[in-house]
Write an enzyme that holds these catalytic residues in place. Structure first.
Site, mmCIF file in Angstrom:
data_model
loop_
_atom_site.group_PDB
_atom_site.id
_atom_site.type_symbol
_atom_site.label_atom_id
_atom_site.label_comp_id
_atom_site.label_asym_id
_atom_site.label_seq_id
_atom_site.Cartn_x
_atom_site.Cartn_y
_atom_site.Cartn_z
ATOM 1 N N TRP A 115 0.808 -1.211 0.000
ATOM 2 C CA TRP A 115 0.000 0.000 0.000
ATOM 3 C C TRP A 115 0.847 1.270 0.000
ATOM 4 O O TRP A 115 0.317 2.361 -0.206
ATOM 5 C CB TRP A 115 -0.872 0.019 1.276
ATOM 6 C CG TRP A 115 -0.047 -0.357 2.468
ATOM 7 C CD1 TRP A 115 0.092 -1.616 2.997
ATOM 8 C CD2 TRP A 115 0.833 0.485 3.218
ATOM 9 N NE1 TRP A 115 1.012 -1.604 4.026
ATOM 10 C CE2 TRP A 115 1.474 -0.318 4.184
ATOM 11 C CE3 TRP A 115 1.149 1.844 3.169
ATOM 12 C CZ2 TRP A 115 2.402 0.183 5.088
ATOM 13 C CZ3 TRP A 115 2.078 2.345 4.067
ATOM 14 C CH2 TRP A 115 2.689 1.514 5.011
ATOM 15 N N ASN A 116 2.138 1.192 0.308
ATOM 16 C CA ASN A 116 2.855 2.442 0.609
ATOM 17 C C ASN A 116 3.079 3.330 -0.620
ATOM 18 O O ASN A 116 3.238 4.539 -0.486
ATOM 19 C CB ASN A 116 4.159 2.186 1.374
ATOM 20 C CG ASN A 116 5.122 1.310 0.642
ATOM 21 O OD1 ASN A 116 4.739 0.580 -0.267
ATOM 22 N ND2 ASN A 116 6.372 1.354 1.023
ATOM 23 N N LYS B 55 -2.758 -8.841 -6.785
ATOM 24 C CA LYS B 55 -3.371 -8.680 -5.459
ATOM 25 C C LYS B 55 -2.720 -7.466 -4.808
ATOM 26 O O LYS B 55 -1.540 -7.481 -4.463
ATOM 27 C CB LYS B 55 -3.110 -9.924 -4.586
ATOM 28 C CG LYS B 55 -3.856 -9.857 -3.259
ATOM 29 C CD LYS B 55 -3.006 -10.332 -2.093
ATOM 30 C CE LYS B 55 -3.662 -10.011 -0.765
ATOM 31 N NZ LYS B 55 -3.929 -8.581 -0.526
ATOM 32 N N GLY C 110 6.796 -6.365 -0.558
ATOM 33 C CA GLY C 110 6.152 -6.321 0.750
ATOM 34 C C GLY C 110 7.126 -6.702 1.842
ATOM 35 O O GLY C 110 8.339 -6.550 1.680
ATOM 36 N N SER C 111 6.584 -7.216 2.927
ATOM 37 C CA SER C 111 7.402 -7.528 4.100
ATOM 38 C C SER C 111 8.151 -8.847 3.918
ATOM 39 O O SER C 111 7.831 -9.649 3.031
ATOM 40 C CB SER C 111 6.494 -7.623 5.320
ATOM 41 O OG SER C 111 5.547 -8.657 5.094
ATOM 42 N N GLU D 70 10.772 -8.021 -3.630
ATOM 43 C CA GLU D 70 11.235 -6.689 -3.214
ATOM 44 C C GLU D 70 10.740 -6.514 -1.790
ATOM 45 O O GLU D 70 9.558 -6.232 -1.576
ATOM 46 C CB GLU D 70 10.627 -5.602 -4.108
ATOM 47 C CG GLU D 70 10.993 -5.709 -5.583
ATOM 48 C CD GLU D 70 12.346 -5.100 -5.888
ATOM 49 O OE1 GLU D 70 13.016 -4.609 -4.964
ATOM 50 O OE2 GLU D 70 12.746 -5.133 -7.064
ATOM 51 N N CYS E 163 10.407 1.518 1.817
ATOM 52 C CA CYS E 163 11.325 0.380 2.017
ATOM 53 C C CYS E 163 12.758 0.855 2.129
ATOM 54 O O CYS E 163 13.512 0.395 2.975
ATOM 55 C CB CYS E 163 11.170 -0.617 0.880
ATOM 56 S SG CYS E 163 11.288 0.128 -0.739
HETATM 57 P P1 NAP Z 1 2.907 -6.823 3.732
HETATM 58 O O1 NAP Z 1 2.083 -6.981 4.931
HETATM 59 O O2 NAP Z 1 3.870 -7.874 3.390
HETATM 60 O O3 NAP Z 1 1.881 -6.586 2.512
HETATM 61 C C1 NAP Z 1 2.327 -6.467 1.179
HETATM 62 C C2 NAP Z 1 1.369 -7.214 0.292
HETATM 63 O O4 NAP Z 1 1.508 -8.609 0.539
HETATM 64 C C3 NAP Z 1 -0.098 -6.896 0.567
HETATM 65 O O5 NAP Z 1 -0.816 -6.958 -0.652
HETATM 66 C C4 NAP Z 1 -0.516 -8.021 1.488
HETATM 67 O O6 NAP Z 1 -1.896 -8.248 1.493
HETATM 68 C C5 NAP Z 1 0.231 -9.164 0.851
HETATM 69 N N1 NAP Z 1 0.477 -10.326 1.686
HETATM 70 C C6 NAP Z 1 1.008 -10.361 2.922
HETATM 71 N N2 NAP Z 1 1.159 -11.651 3.331
HETATM 72 C C7 NAP Z 1 0.698 -12.434 2.333
HETATM 73 C C8 NAP Z 1 0.556 -13.829 2.149
HETATM 74 N N3 NAP Z 1 0.949 -14.695 3.076
HETATM 75 N N4 NAP Z 1 0.042 -14.282 0.995
HETATM 76 C C9 NAP Z 1 -0.356 -13.417 0.030
HETATM 77 N N5 NAP Z 1 -0.253 -12.074 0.141
HETATM 78 C C10 NAP Z 1 0.269 -11.585 1.268
HETATM 79 O O7 NAP Z 1 3.765 -5.515 3.742
HETATM 80 P P2 NAP Z 1 3.350 -4.128 4.304
HETATM 81 O O8 NAP Z 1 3.672 -4.110 5.738
HETATM 82 O O9 NAP Z 1 1.971 -3.765 3.891
HETATM 83 O O10 NAP Z 1 4.371 -3.233 3.463
HETATM 84 C C11 NAP Z 1 5.519 -2.773 3.971
HETATM 85 C C12 NAP Z 1 6.698 -3.693 3.692
HETATM 86 O O11 NAP Z 1 6.962 -3.702 2.290
HETATM 87 C C13 NAP Z 1 7.932 -3.138 4.338
HETATM 88 O O12 NAP Z 1 8.713 -4.162 4.875
HETATM 89 C C14 NAP Z 1 8.646 -2.458 3.184
HETATM 90 O O13 NAP Z 1 10.012 -2.283 3.412
HETATM 91 C C15 NAP Z 1 8.315 -3.370 2.063
HETATM 92 N N6 NAP Z 1 8.464 -2.693 0.760
HETATM 93 C C16 NAP Z 1 9.490 -3.047 -0.062
HETATM 94 C C17 NAP Z 1 9.691 -2.385 -1.275
HETATM 95 C C18 NAP Z 1 10.826 -2.761 -2.186
HETATM 96 O O14 NAP Z 1 10.799 -2.396 -3.362
HETATM 97 N N7 NAP Z 1 11.845 -3.466 -1.718
HETATM 98 C C19 NAP Z 1 8.814 -1.369 -1.662
HETATM 99 C C20 NAP Z 1 7.772 -1.025 -0.798
HETATM 100 C C21 NAP Z 1 7.615 -1.711 0.405
HETATM 101 P P3 NAP Z 1 -2.854 -7.626 2.646
HETATM 102 O O15 NAP Z 1 -2.702 -6.165 2.592
HETATM 103 O O16 NAP Z 1 -4.207 -8.114 2.257
HETATM 104 O O17 NAP Z 1 -2.369 -8.205 3.968
#
Ligand code: NAP
Length: 460
Positions: free
Chosen positions: A130-131, A154, A206-207, A228, A262
């Protein structure tokens, strides 16, 4: 119900959306696969026309897209506008360059002729955070649609309207139905998509936890993936740094997007000689930020995206303090509606404190004082993450030498101008693998096929 627009400025629920059922999901996958059978044969010019149109629509309706994002995840409106324009630029960049990036390359074997050609892999599944509700989508849609792949996506649960707006954008720009499909699905359904034989690749931003789960599933299915993930980037200030130039980047690097980036500067590692001056100025600058409605142009500190994100961050600060860290600034929720946190600086973080290793995804800076540049490098590298980092010095050659010694996917010297359509983006270690953007980003999900020709006699 997991897909909800809640205004982070005041906590009001705007809209809720049900998950799609499995039957609807199967129709979406079948439609995408059918679309791929024709999309892969369209020429670059035809694909480029769609993406150029989408880029033009983003630029023509910057305010509409930006306001939706500010409403759903609380990004300050000027930052949201910047993201919308940049997303358009990414689409236009790939429309312009995809054909040359994927042009066949000649090889020179001793006998016969050979070349490599690039063909699309097919239906890709993308999971996005979402960020950066549009930029993250543009990073996959631009290169992958131009490569001839089709996408099912998704997006995060808290930005469903942005997710739908981006899908509509591509349809409005002339993309055929099935080229880009937004899926409102659960994690179980996400696994189901990864298992589906029609899906040929998986890209997640994501995370670390999400990365582990989705990459493992892709691995079980022997499907290519890119990850990522998070970061805990070092911002290394050397003894000869020009603090007048460094300080605005330090503040921006930690506080842009309310700290929810991130590759934000998260660990400030400062050489002794300038540590006191840096810390005093940094504290004053963060303390001066004014929380307010992110729709208001005057606001300098927006809310966090969700209440859960705020509570997690507050819990991390508590754990850091229990582990011996000192709160030099902030540390509390701001007493007003919405998901606001005070700009926070933690010092005295010893190895063993959870704050030493964890990512703070919000306005919390960790400060470390070190004696030498070797100590700075050792501390920067003592991390499970490896996304990016920066070095600040008046001696740029020295900065580049140090940058080469930090184990990350990206390093910056005297700037943290993180992202550019032309430059590859991505990390190592727990920050993931693969690259998005630039020439590299479009190579991740294409079949690099060798074709060798020539009547070579069989070995006797
Ligand atoms: P998140 O909880 O991992 O969510 C990211 C996406 O993954 C969302 O669409 C989430 O869906 C989905 N998701 C989570 N667990 C899943 C699973 N087990 N199966 C399928 N989909 C799943 O991350 P966040 O906390 O929202 O975002 C922040 C993280 O992203 C931070 O760690 C940040 O550093 C990282 N990030 C990295 C980059 C990069 O380019 N390296 C860029 C931006 C952000 P739901 O929302 O429905 O839970």
């Amino acid at each position: 119900m997991t897909y909800q627009s809640i205004n982070p400025n005041d906590g009001t629920l705007q809209k809720s959306f049900e998950h799609m059922g499995n039957a609807q999901l199967d129709v979406a996958l079948a439609t995408a696969e059918r679309c791929f059978q024709t999309w892969k044969h369209t020429g670059y010019a035809e694909r480029a026309a769609v993406l150029k149109k989408a880029a033009a629509l983003l630029h023509a309706h910057v305010d509409d897209f930006a306001r939706l994002e500010t409403l759903e995840m609380g990004k300050r409106i000027a930052e949201a506008r910047g993201e919308v324009k940049f997303s358009g630029d990414i689409l236009a960049y790939y429309a312009e360059h995809a054909e040359s990036f994927l042009a066949p390359t000649q090889l020179h074997p001793a006998t016969g002729a050979a070349h490599m050609e690039s063909s699309p892999m097919g239906l890709l599944f993308c999971v996005e955070p979402w960020n950066f509700p549009y930029y993250q989508l543009a990073r996959v849609a631009g290169p992958q649609l131009m490569a001839g792949n089709v996408l099912v996506v998704k997006h995060a649960g808290c930005v469903p309207q942005c997710a739908m707006a981006f899908e509509k954008l591509l349809l409005d720009a002339g993309a055929p139905v099935g080229a880009y499909t937004n899926l409102l699905i659960s994690y179980d359904q996400s696994d189901r998509v990864i298992d589906d034989p029609r899906v040929r690749g998986v890209a997640l931003t994501g995370s670390v936890a999400a990365g582990r789960s989705v990459a493992a599933r892709a691995g079980q299915n022997l499907k290519r993936s890119t990850m990522e993930l998070g970061g805990s980037d070092a911002f290394i200030v050397l003894d000869d740094a020009d603090l007048d130039k460094t300080m605005p980047w330090a503040v921006w690097g930690r506080m842009y997007n309310a700290g929810q980036t991130c590759c934000a500067a998260k660990r400030f590692i400062v050489l002794d000689a300038v540590a006191d001056a840096f810390l005093a100025r940094f504290k004053t600058a963060l303390d001066a930020l004014k929380p307010g409605d992110p729709m208001d142009e005057q606001t300098t500190l927006g809310p966090l995206s969700t209440e859960a994100a705020l509570l997690q961050l507050l819990g991390q600060v508590d754990a850091a303090v229990k582990g011996g860290a000192r709160v030099l600034l902030g540390g509390q929720r701001i007493a007003r509606p919405g998901w606001f946190m005070q700009p926070t600086i933690l010092t005295d973080i010893a190895p063993g404190n959870p704050a030493y290793r964890d990512e703070f995804f919000g306005p919390v800076a960790s400060f470390y004082r070190v004696k030498t540049e070797d100590d700075a490098i050792a501390l920067a590298n003592d991390s499970d993450f490896g996304l990016a980092g920066s070095v600040w010095t008046q001696d740029e050659a020295r900065g580049r030498r140090l940058a080469s010694r930090v184990d990350t996917g990206m390093m910056f010297v005297n700037n943290i101008d993180w992202t550019d359509a032309t430059l590859p983006f991505g990390g190592i270690k727990h920050s993931g693998y693969g690259r998005e953007l630039g020439r590299m980003g479009i190579q991740e999900f294409v079949n690099k096929k060798l074709v060798r020709s020539g009547a070579i006699a069989a070995p006797g």
